[in-house]
Design an enzyme around this catalytic site. Structure first.
Site, PDB file in Angstrom:
ATOM      1  N   LYS A 121       0.829  -1.205   0.000  1.00 35.71           N
ATOM      2  CA  LYS A 121       0.000   0.000   0.000  1.00 35.71           C
ATOM      3  C   LYS A 121       0.868   1.262   0.000  1.00 35.71           C
ATOM      4  CE  LYS A 121      -3.594  -0.108   2.672  1.00 35.71           C
ATOM      5  NZ  LYS A 121      -4.458  -0.056   3.869  1.00 35.71           N
ATOM      6  N   GLU A 155      10.218  -5.754   3.775  1.00 34.07           N
ATOM      7  CA  GLU A 155      10.483  -7.031   3.115  1.00 34.07           C
ATOM      8  C   GLU A 155      10.068  -6.996   1.648  1.00 34.07           C
ATOM      9  OE1 GLU A 155       9.155  -7.971   7.413  1.00 34.07           O
ATOM     10  OE2 GLU A 155       8.617  -6.575   5.812  1.00 34.07           O
ATOM     11  N   GLY A 191      -4.814  -5.187   5.756  1.00 35.80           N
ATOM     12  CA  GLY A 191      -3.992  -6.086   4.946  1.00 35.80           C
ATOM     13  C   GLY A 191      -4.496  -7.509   4.897  1.00 35.80           C
ATOM     14  N   ARG A 192      -4.874  -8.058   6.045  1.00 30.42           N
ATOM     15  CA  ARG A 192      -5.296  -9.458   6.070  1.00 30.42           C
ATOM     16  C   ARG A 192      -6.707  -9.654   5.521  1.00 30.42           C
ATOM     17  NH1 ARG A 192      -4.394  -7.237  10.847  1.00 30.42           N
ATOM     18  NH2 ARG A 192      -5.991  -7.066  12.455  1.00 30.42           N
ATOM     19  N   GLU A 219      -3.482 -12.391  14.079  1.00 25.41           N
ATOM     20  CA  GLU A 219      -3.154 -10.969  13.984  1.00 25.41           C
ATOM     21  C   GLU A 219      -4.356 -10.115  14.378  1.00 25.41           C
ATOM     22  OE1 GLU A 219      -0.051  -9.423  11.113  1.00 25.41           O
ATOM     23  OE2 GLU A 219      -1.871  -8.603  10.188  1.00 25.41           O
ATOM     24  N   HIS A 227      -1.135 -38.606  10.139  1.00 31.12           N
ATOM     25  CA  HIS A 227       0.133 -39.295  10.359  1.00 31.12           C
ATOM     26  C   HIS A 227       1.192 -38.365  10.921  1.00 31.12           C
ATOM     27  CE1 HIS A 227      -1.124 -42.998   8.237  1.00 31.12           C
ATOM     28  NE2 HIS A 227      -1.922 -42.153   7.585  1.00 31.12           N
ATOM     29  N   LYS A 240       8.862  -4.115  13.614  1.00 30.27           N
ATOM     30  CA  LYS A 240       9.461  -3.452  12.454  1.00 30.27           C
ATOM     31  C   LYS A 240      10.395  -2.327  12.891  1.00 30.27           C
ATOM     32  CE  LYS A 240       5.550  -4.275   9.315  1.00 30.27           C
ATOM     33  NZ  LYS A 240       4.483  -3.607   8.535  1.00 30.27           N
TER      34      LYS A 240
END
Length: 556
Positions: free
Chosen positions: A206, A212, A267-268, A353, A384, A512
């Site tokens: 954005k 990152e 964001g999510r 979050e 398993h 951050k």
């Protein structure tokens, strides 16, 4: 005491829990032959069976009473009306507007946002169709064959889970890749799979400053220019989902290839926006809009259905029952579909979050558990790996099992085996195995009395482990949209009951800031001493092993 835990509704549930602590689900099923019918609800082709939970009529009523006390209905109305649900960043949470297929006005600061949303959707359709058809090509005229999405968090997890889940609907001469990790390995190994002349990079940030994402974006840019020897070609191979036109232009991206979204889209919750551009490119805009339609129909269900017939509300309140009264620390997601393999990772961010908070909306520390740890894996692999703990471990782990009735890949007995395993696990977790049942099995197998004495206790299962089963006809874009929206609303309801803000993430932001400080320390010569002794020691160790300055130049 908080208002929540001091309420009559909470205390009633607390008292009821004491009476339910020794009730076994196998007895509840024996007593009520209509239990499945009573404790299941559906929307379109999606059926939620919540009968395998440690609940009775009274439990269910008390949970709905708590939802009413917490003003879930009023909060739901506020969110759909565009009010400021994010109380620390002072803005709405209007991801629901992004998939508002009815196109009814949605007001933010007195303005209808639907024209802007529709304009972006139209732009996404035009761009994706031109790429998919071969009309829009790379700088030297070759068709785009690979999409590389560079983002992190919601800008990665949402599009990634959808593209993985919707492979049967993809244009198979297009490959889609996702790069998120700051570890160079993620980018380097991805770039080995693509050709620069046939690759389109989607940079999703954005602000166009996410550390990152921009680290990977600039490294991808350098790789591309080095490979093709033509910096102006960037405009044909890089697009952005961002609001920072100045930064995207400086990067070399054509302003016509920048796709907007807004600060009222967390964001999510952003895959429904232009962040979903990789989805539109991979499966086509028609399928992307079918996904929006499925989410919209779940929105309508959530907005209008009574609490006791409301799928997200039911899932939310069952989660609160186990989290806050049984002290369950986690919740497992078990998709019995290889296409949904990444769903647990997506829901980890969406839930943890959102509701990993300790401060309520009145700025007070909560005195009850909030968001659970979300984890899981696709079935039958999980059987398993960790199902042993679910069946006989000491920790209570409620779980959701998701499975399509029909496979996208009908091959022999595969789906029958998969489906039977899914149902068998929920049945086994509910029933358990009594001592007498284990004894009969061992005797029928001809095992000696001494061997029985040594082993029988290990073959007893307590059972009484709660599960929800979410079954749907087949996994298609519309159904996937509904399922993902269902979980969004479940998380919202739990946040309302816990009186926390589900739409900020200040813990992430703090990390951050510290990372920026340490990064500067790593670029300066000499030992550091300003941090705690552990951080100082680790920074100094790295600098002794390898020291590079702020420009990445190595020094001995």
């Amino acid at each position: 005491m908080s208002e929540l835990t001091d309420s009559a509704e909470w205390k009633a549930l607390k008292k009821h829990f004491n009476s339910m602590s020794h009730v076994h689900m196998r007895d509840l099923f024996d007593e009520n032959p209509e239990r499945f019918k009573q404790f299941s609800v559906g929307l379109n082709d999606i059926l939620l069976d919540f009968s395998k939970n440690r609940i009775t009529d009274e439990t269910f009523k008390l949970l709905m009473d708590l939802a009413s006390f917490s003003q879930v209905e009023q909060s739901r109305t506020h969110m759909f009306a565009g009010e400021n649900m994010n109380c620390t960043e002072f803005r709405p949470a209007l991801h629901i507007a992004l998939r508002n297929r009815s196109n009814k006005p949605v007001m933010v600061d007195g303005k209808d946002v639907m024209p802007k949303i529709n304009a972006v959707l139209a732009k996404m359709r035009d761009f994706s169709e031109r790429v998919r058809s071969g009309q829009l090509r790379g700088y030297n005229g070759r068709r785009i064959r690979s999409i590389v999405n560079i983002g992190i968090g919601g800008s990665d997890l949402g599009p990634h889970v959808v593209c993985e889940a919707m492979k049967p609907f993809a244009q198979r001469d297009l490959k889609v890749h996702f790069v998120s990790n700051a570890d160079a390995t993620h980018l380097v190994e991805t770039l080995k799979l693509v050709e620069p002349e046939t690759t389109l990079f989607v940079i999703s940030s954005k602000s166009f400053t996410t550390q990152e994402t921009m680290l990977n974006a600039h490294s991808a840019r350098r790789w591309f220019v080095d490979m093709v020897g033509n910096e102006t070609a960037i405009a044909k191979h890089f697009v952005a989902v961002s609001t920072n036109l100045e930064a995207t232009t400086k990067f070399g991206i054509d302003s016509e290839n920048v796709f907007e979204f807004w600060d009222w889209v967390g964001g999510r919750y952003s895959l429904w926006s232009a962040i979903g551009l990789p989805i539109a490119l991979y499966i086509g805009m028609d399928h992307f809009e079918a996904m929006l339609q499925g989410a919209h129909e779940m929105d309508q269900h959530f907005e209008t259905a009574p609490l006791d017939q409301n799928m997200p509300v039911i899932l939310a309140m069952l989660g609160i029952w186990y989290n806050n009264f049984f002290d369950a620390q986690s919740h497992a997601i078990m998709p019995y579909s290889q296409y949904l393999e990444r769903l647990p990772a997506y829901l980890q961010q969406l839930d943890m979050e959102s509701n990993g908070k300790t401060i309520d909306r009145e700025n007070q520390r909560v005195n009850y558990l909030t968001g659970p740890i979300i984890w899981g894996q696709s079935g039958t692999n999980g059987q398993h790996a960790f199902f042993q703990l679910l069946h006989q471990g000491t920790k209570p782990v409620p779980a959701d099992f998701l499975i399509p009735a029909l496979s996208q890949n009908p091959l022999g007995l595969h789906h029958r085996v998969l489906f039977s395993n899914c149902l068998a696990q929920t049945k086994a977790l509910m029933l358990g195995k009594k001592y007498t049942e284990a004894l009969e099995e061992m005797q029928a197998a001809g095992i000696s009395p001494d061997e029985i004495d040594d082993a029988i206790e290990h073959k007893v299962f307590e059972g009484n482990k709660p599960t929800n089963t979410i079954i749907f006809e087949r996994l298609d874009p519309k159904t996937l949209g509904s399922i993902m929206a269902m979980y969004e609303h479940k998380i919202f309801v739990q946040g309302i009951v816990w009186n926390i803000n589900s739409f900020d993430q200040w813990g992430v932001e703090y990390g951050k800031v510290l990372a920026g400080e340490i990064q500067q320390d790593l670029a300066q010569p000499g030992d550091v001493s300003k941090h705690d002794s552990s951080t100082n020691g680790l920074v100094n160790y790295r600098k002794k092993v390898y020291f590079d300055d702020e420009f990445g130049k190595k020094h001995d």
